[in-house]
Design a protein around this motif. Structure first.
Motif, short mmCIF file in Angstrom:
data_model
loop_
_atom_site.label_atom_id
_atom_site.label_comp_id
_atom_site.label_asym_id
_atom_site.label_seq_id
_atom_site.Cartn_x
_atom_site.Cartn_y
_atom_site.Cartn_z
N PRO A 1 0.77 21.39 45.84
CA PRO A 1 -0.30 20.96 46.74
C PRO A 1 0.23 20.45 48.08
O PRO A 1 -0.43 20.61 49.12
N THR B 1 0.40 23.29 50.33
CA THR B 1 -0.94 23.61 50.83
C THR B 1 -1.29 22.70 52.00
O THR B 1 -1.84 23.15 53.02
N HIS C 1 -5.10 21.15 44.98
CA HIS C 1 -4.97 21.99 46.18
C HIS C 1 -6.19 21.85 47.09
O HIS C 1 -6.07 21.88 48.31
#
Length: 301
Positions: free
Chosen positions: A177, A180, A267
């Motif tokens: 994440p 991201t 995410h």
């Protein structure tokens, strides 16, 4: 559908599916797509490696569903010339407005050079030239369709920047994440980020790790992913064949249904617009529906 100035993608939900159906008869794959849609997922992204051709398969999956967004994750730019990618995607976009996403990637040197007999050099420049040739296709080809939505399989900062400059966003794969979030910081608010998240739902810890290591087996030998993981804070000890346990636990959402779901929503919290779930099993083409049913009960679909 978003109200921002970004390209149009009509995701019915912020969570979708990533699934390889290469070994399935296409009519059976269509049935899986219909079930994914019925469960409330917003998309189905399909790969293109050495099996089925992804634009033909996308057409079949779009025809079999009503609202599901179909995306390529990813279409290999070494498989077809740029004008074929552009014109094919325009046709699908004309037939199914807001429901087709063309994910593009430079692939990997071993696959391109040994598997396809091609040349793999300067991936950033290769992708830039490919996108420029796509954009140069005259508007008279599929008139009125407009430019299809395109995302890049972007792991490094320069490819992420290119995905914002000449494409509509990025499709991060096998990332944390935090990556991201890094992608979002580079792209800003008006580009799409569709992140992939692999999960193993249920089973023993031993089985979960076995599926995760099996999934990472090929990727751990590819420079693009090895470099990506090093940038994300892992080290050479994590890049053993199949990945270390630390790497496997970090990039694969393992455990209970709730734990797997938390890996997906992380995410979204990090800045992804949409997350596609890849259910791991003995094979990438295993039927994902049982795990997807369980996840649908706890995810915000």
């Amino acid at each position: 559908m978003t109200n921002s100035p970004r390209a149009r993608i009509d995701f019915p939900s912020r969570i979708g599916v990533w699934w390889a159906s290469d070994t399935w008869p296409i009519t059976a794959a269509q049935e899986v797509a219909r079930d994914i849609e019925q469960l409330g997922y917003g998309s189905l992204f399909i790969p293109e490696v050495t099996g089925k051709e992804c634009l033909t398969q996308s057409a079949a999956l779009l025809a079999a569903t009503q609202r599901l967004v179909i995306g390529t994750g990813i279409a290999n730019i070494h498989v077809r010339i740029a004008t074929a990618a552009e014109s094919g995607a325009r046709t699908l976009s004309a037939l199914y407005p807001g429901r087709f996403v063309l994910g593009l990637g430079v692939s990997h040197a071993p696959l391109v050079e040994h598997g396809m007999g091609g040349t793999y050099a300067k991936p950033l420049a290769t992708m830039r030239g490919y996108l420029e040739r796509m954009a140069a296709l005259p508007e008279a080809i599929e008139p009125g369709a407009g430019r299809p939505v395109r995302l890049l399989a972007a792991l490094g900062p320069k490819m992420i920047e290119l995905s914002g400059e000449l494409a509509d966003g990025a499709h991060p794969y096998l990332v944390l994440p935090e990556q991201t979030a890094t992608t979002r910081s580079i792209l800003g608010p008006d580009k799409w980020i569709v992140s992939e998240q692999a999960v193993v739902v249920g089973g023993s810890e031993e089985q979960q790790l076995r599926y995760a290591h099996g999934h990472l087996n090929v990727y751990s030998g590819l420079p693009n992913y090895r470099n990506s993981w090093l940038r994300q804070g892992f080290d050479e000890s994590d890049l053993v064949h199949g990945g270390s346990d630390r790497l496997a636990r970090a990039v694969v959402g393992m455990g209970s249904v709730d734990e797997a779901a938390a890996a997906v929503t992380a995410h979204l919290d990090a800045g992804a617009d949409h997350v596609v779930i890849q259910v791991l099993g003995e094979s990438p083409t295993d039927d994902p529906r049982e795990a997807l049913k369980q996840l649908a009960e706890v995810l915000p679909l």
